[in-house]
Design a protein around this motif. Structure first.
Motif, mmCIF file in Angstrom:
data_model
loop_
_atom_site.group_PDB
_atom_site.id
_atom_site.type_symbol
_atom_site.label_atom_id
_atom_site.label_comp_id
_atom_site.label_asym_id
_atom_site.label_seq_id
_atom_site.Cartn_x
_atom_site.Cartn_y
_atom_site.Cartn_z
ATOM 1 N N GLU A 1 0.245 -0.382 -0.127
ATOM 2 C CA GLU A 1 -0.057 -0.065 0.066
ATOM 3 C C GLU A 1 0.754 0.969 -0.199
ATOM 4 O O GLU A 1 1.719 0.748 0.755
ATOM 5 C CB GLU A 1 -1.194 0.136 1.000
ATOM 6 N N SER B 1 -4.055 1.742 -3.190
ATOM 7 C CA SER B 1 -4.582 1.950 -1.933
ATOM 8 C C SER B 1 -5.016 0.574 -2.305
ATOM 9 O O SER B 1 -5.788 -0.411 -3.201
ATOM 10 C CB SER B 1 -5.470 2.968 -2.140
ATOM 11 N N VAL C 1 -2.995 -5.314 -2.909
ATOM 12 C CA VAL C 1 -2.543 -4.271 -2.134
ATOM 13 C C VAL C 1 -2.060 -5.179 -0.226
ATOM 14 O O VAL C 1 -2.783 -5.996 -0.071
ATOM 15 C CB VAL C 1 -3.424 -3.818 -1.865
ATOM 16 N N ALA D 1 -1.608 -4.515 3.247
ATOM 17 C CA ALA D 1 -1.581 -2.801 4.144
ATOM 18 C C ALA D 1 -0.468 -3.442 5.847
ATOM 19 O O ALA D 1 -0.433 -5.117 5.628
ATOM 20 C CB ALA D 1 -2.802 -2.960 3.447
#
Length: 417
Positions: free
Chosen positions: A39, A98, A123, A125
């Motif tokens: 991210e 994102s 992604v 994160a």
């Protein structure tokens, strides 16, 4: 007949065209790759065609919206940028990724029928918090497994919490403990924390003066050293089971007592405290007597005299030893009650060594004097025996015969060694 031939010819042309299109479509192989990205970083989406015949390439997002049609971007999202475009490749970058960008992207080739290839973007994160997998003690470089709990939040997001419990001591104060996270989204990510261990004071009494035995009339200086965390905020001096000397001076952590005497004997205690607790150290004071030194006066040693025409001595062996040791003899006097009950048994090795050395020296001097004394008293002695005593039958006859006097008797010499 002609109509039939014409229909057959058209059918053959259609078959040939379909076969050509099928062969062409099979020869134009459209490929892409799945992408995993952290991210906030940049993802690269690649659409590649083998043996392209000028067919159009376009890229669609998970909502089937056209991102790029050839080298034109219809989608108004400036994060998508064209990296490379050619007949065989469409390369697009997506910056500041994102979690909402996750999904399946479509590479589409306008052929008949159209070809599609799918690129899944994942992604990775990481969220700030207590998430951790491994705790490491940097002082010993050994891993400690924590008690991990996993909590699922939303949209494939998870929170992992690891708690570590350690039994620490004061030696662990200032030791670094590192939390290391092992996750594809981060590389060598770790958090470091230094342990702060609080402990009660460690107290030590140091004798600044005197060095060695404490004797009457001297001064005494003690220093109390206290170390703890937090820092000791109070340090007190007291005398155990007795009143503190009236003229003792306390300056900060120092205790000063002048002109010592035996009434000051006892246990002196330094007490230090902080928020954790208190501790103390004791010093047992025992005041020794003053050593007295008595040199022997050599003028009191008897002189040599002469008698009966020859040299003689009236000195005794003890007189000669006194003459030899008058510069070295000394005596230690202590009171009969110099050691109170429970007084410390302190030993002055220098004093003991001096006493032994003087004693050995005195014994050597005494042996020398005795040898000289006996050598000087070796002499000649004259005796008279009764004449004819050797021929007497018994003792009475010898005595009667001896009355005649000693004028005619033979002289005999007798030596005494």
């Amino acid at each position: 007949m002609n109509g039939i031939c014409t229909s057959v010819a058209l059918c053959c042309k259609s078959c040939i065209l379909l076969c050509f299109l099928w062969v062409t479509a099979q020869g134009q192989n459209l490929v892409t790759n799945n992408v995993s990205v952290v991210e906030g970083e940049t993802a690269i989406i690649s659409c590649r065609v083998k043996n392209n015949d000028d067919s159009v390439i376009q890229l669609l997002n998970p909502n089937r919206q056209t991102i790029y049609f050839r080298d034109v971007r219809p989608l108004k999202d400036s994060r998508f940028q064209l990296v490379n475009f050619s007949d065989n490749e469409l390369l697009v970058s997506l910056s500041n990724v994102s979690l909402s960008d996750e999904g399946r992207y479509v590479c589409q080739l306008y052929t008949d029928p159209p070809q599609e290839a799918y690129a899944d973007i994942t992604v990775l994160a990481d969220r700030d918090g207590e998430s951790s997998l491994v705790m490491t003690d940097m002082s010993l470089l050994r891993p400690f497994p924590g008690e991990a709990t996993i909590e699922e939040l939303y949209d494939r997001m998870f929170t992992v919490t690891s708690r570590l419990r350690l039994t620490v001591s004061k030696e662990d104060d200032g030791v670094a403990v590192i939390c290391i996270i092992d996750h594809p989204a981060v590389k060598d990510f770790q958090a470091q924390k230094y342990l702060e261990v609080q402990y009660k004071p460690e107290v030590q009494i140091v004798v600044e003066f005197p060095e060695g035995l404490t004797r009457e009339g001297e001064n005494l200086e003690l220093t109390c050293k206290a170390k703890g965390k937090p820092q000791p905020h109070q340090i007190n001096w007291l005398k155990v089971d007795d009143d503190f000397p009236s003229h003792a001076v306390i300056t900060g952590t120092d205790l000063f007592i002048e002109n010592l005497n035996k009434s000051f004997n006892g246990t002196y205690r330094c007490v230090a405290s902080n928020l954790v607790g208190e501790a103390y150290d004791d010093y047992i004071l025992y005041v020794y007597g003053i050593p007295l030194y008595f040199p022997i006066n050599p003028t009191r040693i008897p002189p040599r005299i002469k008698t009966f025409g020859r040299e003689s001595h009236t000195e005794s062996p003890t007189d000669n030893s006194a003459r030899c040791l008058h510069f070295f003899a000394f005596v230690f006097f202590f009171d009969s009650d110099s050691r109170a009950d429970g007084a410390p048994q302190k030993i002055d090795h220098a004093v003991i060594g001096g006493i032994v050395a003087v004693f050995v020296f005195a014994m050597l001097c005494l042996l020398i004097v005795l040898g000289r004394y006996f050598a000087r008293h070796k002499g000649t002695y004259f005796t008279h025996e009764a004449k004819g005593a050797d021929d007497a039958a018994d003792a009475d006859t010898a005595i009667i015969n001896a009355e005649g006097g000693h004028n005619n008797s033979d002289d005999k010499k007798e030596y005494y060694i």
